[in-house]
Design a protein around this motif. Structure first.
Motif, PDB file in Angstrom:
ATOM      1  N   VAL A  80      86.374  36.591  73.670  1.00 19.29           N
ATOM      2  CA  VAL A  80      85.939  35.357  73.034  1.00 19.29           C
ATOM      3  C   VAL A  80      84.420  35.371  72.991  1.00 19.29           C
ATOM      4  O   VAL A  80      83.842  35.552  74.184  1.00 19.29           O
ATOM      5  CB  VAL A  80      86.479  34.027  74.059  1.00 19.29           C
ATOM      6  N   THR A  81      84.035  34.947  72.058  1.00 16.86           N
ATOM      7  CA  THR A  81      82.411  34.963  71.891  1.00 16.86           C
ATOM      8  C   THR A  81      81.780  33.727  71.653  1.00 16.86           C
ATOM      9  O   THR A  81      80.713  33.060  71.872  1.00 16.86           O
ATOM     10  CB  THR A  81      81.820  35.700  70.434  1.00 16.86           C
ATOM     11  N   LYS A  82      82.879  32.530  71.492  1.00 14.55           N
ATOM     12  CA  LYS A  82      82.418  31.193  71.345  1.00 14.55           C
ATOM     13  C   LYS A  82      83.436  30.285  71.320  1.00 14.55           C
ATOM     14  O   LYS A  82      84.760  30.476  70.982  1.00 14.55           O
ATOM     15  CB  LYS A  82      81.846  30.972  69.787  1.00 14.55           C
ATOM     16  N   ILE A  83      83.462  29.306  72.265  1.00 14.85           N
ATOM     17  CA  ILE A  83      84.442  28.149  72.300  1.00 14.85           C
ATOM     18  C   ILE A  83      83.738  26.834  72.099  1.00 14.85           C
ATOM     19  O   ILE A  83      82.646  26.446  72.707  1.00 14.85           O
ATOM     20  CB  ILE A  83      84.938  28.192  73.835  1.00 14.85           C
ATOM     21  N   GLY A  84      83.911  26.109  71.001  1.00 14.37           N
ATOM     22  CA  GLY A  84      83.613  24.892  70.546  1.00 14.37           C
ATOM     23  C   GLY A  84      84.568  23.875  70.891  1.00 14.37           C
ATOM     24  O   GLY A  84      85.561  24.141  71.601  1.00 14.37           O
ATOM     25  N   ALA A  85      84.287  22.573  70.281  1.00 17.37           N
ATOM     26  CA  ALA A  85      85.323  21.608  70.720  1.00 17.37           C
ATOM     27  C   ALA A  85      86.539  21.782  70.259  1.00 17.37           C
ATOM     28  O   ALA A  85      87.587  21.275  70.604  1.00 17.37           O
ATOM     29  CB  ALA A  85      84.444  20.162  70.412  1.00 17.37           C
ATOM     30  N   ALA A  86      86.385  22.275  68.846  1.00 15.27           N
ATOM     31  CA  ALA A  86      87.736  22.273  67.824  1.00 15.27           C
ATOM     32  C   ALA A  86      87.867  23.704  67.491  1.00 15.27           C
ATOM     33  O   ALA A  86      88.592  23.774  66.327  1.00 15.27           O
ATOM     34  CB  ALA A  86      87.717  20.890  66.974  1.00 15.27           C
ATOM     35  N   SER A  87      87.253  24.588  68.022  1.00 13.51           N
ATOM     36  CA  SER A  87      87.392  26.068  67.306  1.00 13.51           C
ATOM     37  C   SER A  87      86.791  27.156  68.227  1.00 13.51           C
ATOM     38  O   SER A  87      86.307  26.789  69.301  1.00 13.51           O
ATOM     39  CB  SER A  87      86.374  26.238  65.912  1.00 13.51           C
ATOM     40  N   LEU A  88      87.262  28.120  68.198  1.00 14.21           N
ATOM     41  CA  LEU A  88      87.047  29.423  68.998  1.00 14.21           C
ATOM     42  C   LEU A  88      86.722  30.748  68.252  1.00 14.21           C
ATOM     43  O   LEU A  88      87.380  30.725  66.921  1.00 14.21           O
ATOM     44  CB  LEU A  88      87.864  29.529  70.232  1.00 14.21           C
ATOM     45  N   LEU A 133      85.392  35.041  77.923  1.00 10.62           N
ATOM     46  CA  LEU A 133      84.245  34.578  77.143  1.00 10.62           C
ATOM     47  C   LEU A 133      82.922  35.729  77.385  1.00 10.62           C
ATOM     48  O   LEU A 133      82.829  36.064  78.573  1.00 10.62           O
ATOM     49  CB  LEU A 133      83.740  33.023  77.579  1.00 10.62           C
ATOM     50  N   ALA A 134      82.491  36.239  76.416  1.00  5.90           N
ATOM     51  CA  ALA A 134      81.436  37.177  76.508  1.00  5.90           C
ATOM     52  C   ALA A 134      80.220  36.333  77.200  1.00  5.90           C
ATOM     53  O   ALA A 134      79.889  35.358  76.685  1.00  5.90           O
ATOM     54  CB  ALA A 134      81.034  38.011  75.208  1.00  5.90           C
ATOM     55  N   GLU A 135      79.660  37.204  78.088  1.00  5.83           N
ATOM     56  CA  GLU A 135      78.301  36.487  78.715  1.00  5.83           C
ATOM     57  C   GLU A 135      77.251  36.523  77.899  1.00  5.83           C
ATOM     58  O   GLU A 135      77.061  37.446  76.936  1.00  5.83           O
ATOM     59  CB  GLU A 135      77.889  37.325  79.844  1.00  5.83           C
ATOM     60  N   GLU A 136      76.547  35.502  77.511  1.00  4.55           N
ATOM     61  CA  GLU A 136      75.377  35.237  76.837  1.00  4.55           C
ATOM     62  C   GLU A 136      74.257  36.303  77.159  1.00  4.55           C
ATOM     63  O   GLU A 136      73.958  36.773  78.233  1.00  4.55           O
ATOM     64  CB  GLU A 136      74.643  33.636  77.009  1.00  4.55           C
ATOM     65  N   PRO A 137      73.656  36.976  76.033  1.00  2.00           N
ATOM     66  CA  PRO A 137      72.611  37.826  76.163  1.00  2.00           C
ATOM     67  C   PRO A 137      71.474  37.193  76.854  1.00  2.00           C
ATOM     68  O   PRO A 137      71.082  35.929  76.904  1.00  2.00           O
ATOM     69  CB  PRO A 137      72.358  38.209  74.844  1.00  2.00           C
ATOM     70  N   ALA A 138      70.586  38.012  77.776  1.00  2.00           N
ATOM     71  CA  ALA A 138      69.638  37.466  78.583  1.00  2.00           C
ATOM     72  C   ALA A 138      68.230  36.856  77.701  1.00  2.00           C
ATOM     73  O   ALA A 138      68.177  37.344  76.537  1.00  2.00           O
ATOM     74  CB  ALA A 138      69.037  38.418  79.396  1.00  2.00           C
ATOM     75  N   ALA A 139      67.905  35.896  77.835  1.00  2.00           N
ATOM     76  CA  ALA A 139      66.722  35.259  77.216  1.00  2.00           C
ATOM     77  C   ALA A 139      65.528  35.879  77.195  1.00  2.00           C
ATOM     78  O   ALA A 139      65.201  36.386  78.207  1.00  2.00           O
ATOM     79  CB  ALA A 139      66.526  33.776  77.509  1.00  2.00           C
ATOM     80  N   VAL A 140      64.865  36.289  76.065  1.00  2.00           N
ATOM     81  CA  VAL A 140      63.796  37.169  76.190  1.00  2.00           C
ATOM     82  C   VAL A 140      62.469  36.181  76.275  1.00  2.00           C
ATOM     83  O   VAL A 140      62.273  35.220  75.905  1.00  2.00           O
ATOM     84  CB  VAL A 140      63.757  38.043  74.648  1.00  2.00           C
TER      85      VAL A 140
END
Length: 140
Positions: A80-88, A133-140
């Motif tokens: 999973v790359t994104k979980i929204g309120a009514a979609s993934l 869920l894939a971890e978010e990439p580190a902020a640059v």
């Protein structure tokens, strides 16, 4: 992050005139892996999670190399790359250990079949999906 692993057999009828898996057949492979992930592995004994239906809102596919017929199955990894309120959004790789044939993603919307309309992702479903869920990439 966990990945769902699905072993997908190749069928002789999957081949096109050029001797490789037809591009549209890859959508079937993704569907088989997605159904295995969302329904067979859904949380809880007798849980209604994901059983009420879902619809595909979008597919995106990158064909990286041809896949030719053989007797050994191909692996479809899903996460999973994104979980929204009514979609993934589910991402995939169709691959062997040494190479990737396809990278793809699908936006899935949970759907209430009785009411004929989209519905929100339940807390139980979200908890299940977060394991993949894939971890978010580190902020640059």
């Amino acid at each position: 992050m966990a990945r769902h692993i699905y072993s997908c057999p190749l069928r002789w009828s999957d081949m096109d005139a050029f001797g490789h898996v037809n591009n549209v057949v890859f959508l079937r492979y993704l569907e088989e892996a997605r159904i295995d992930f969302m329904f067979r592995l859904a949380p809880g004994d007798g849980s209604p999670s994901f059983a009420g239906g879902s619809v595909v809102a979008r597919h995106e596919i990158d064909y990286l190399r041809p896949l030719v017929h053989r007797h050994r199955p191909v692996t479809v990894e899903s996460w999973v790359t994104k979980i929204g309120a009514a979609s993934l959004t589910i991402a995939y790789e169709v691959k062997d250990p040494e190479q990737v044939y396809v990278r793809a993603s699908t936006v899935v919307v949970p759907y209430n079949l009785a009411e004929e309309r989209p519905r929100r992702i339940s807390a139980e479903e979200k908890l299940f999906l977060q394991e993949y869920l894939a971890e978010e990439p580190a902020a640059v």
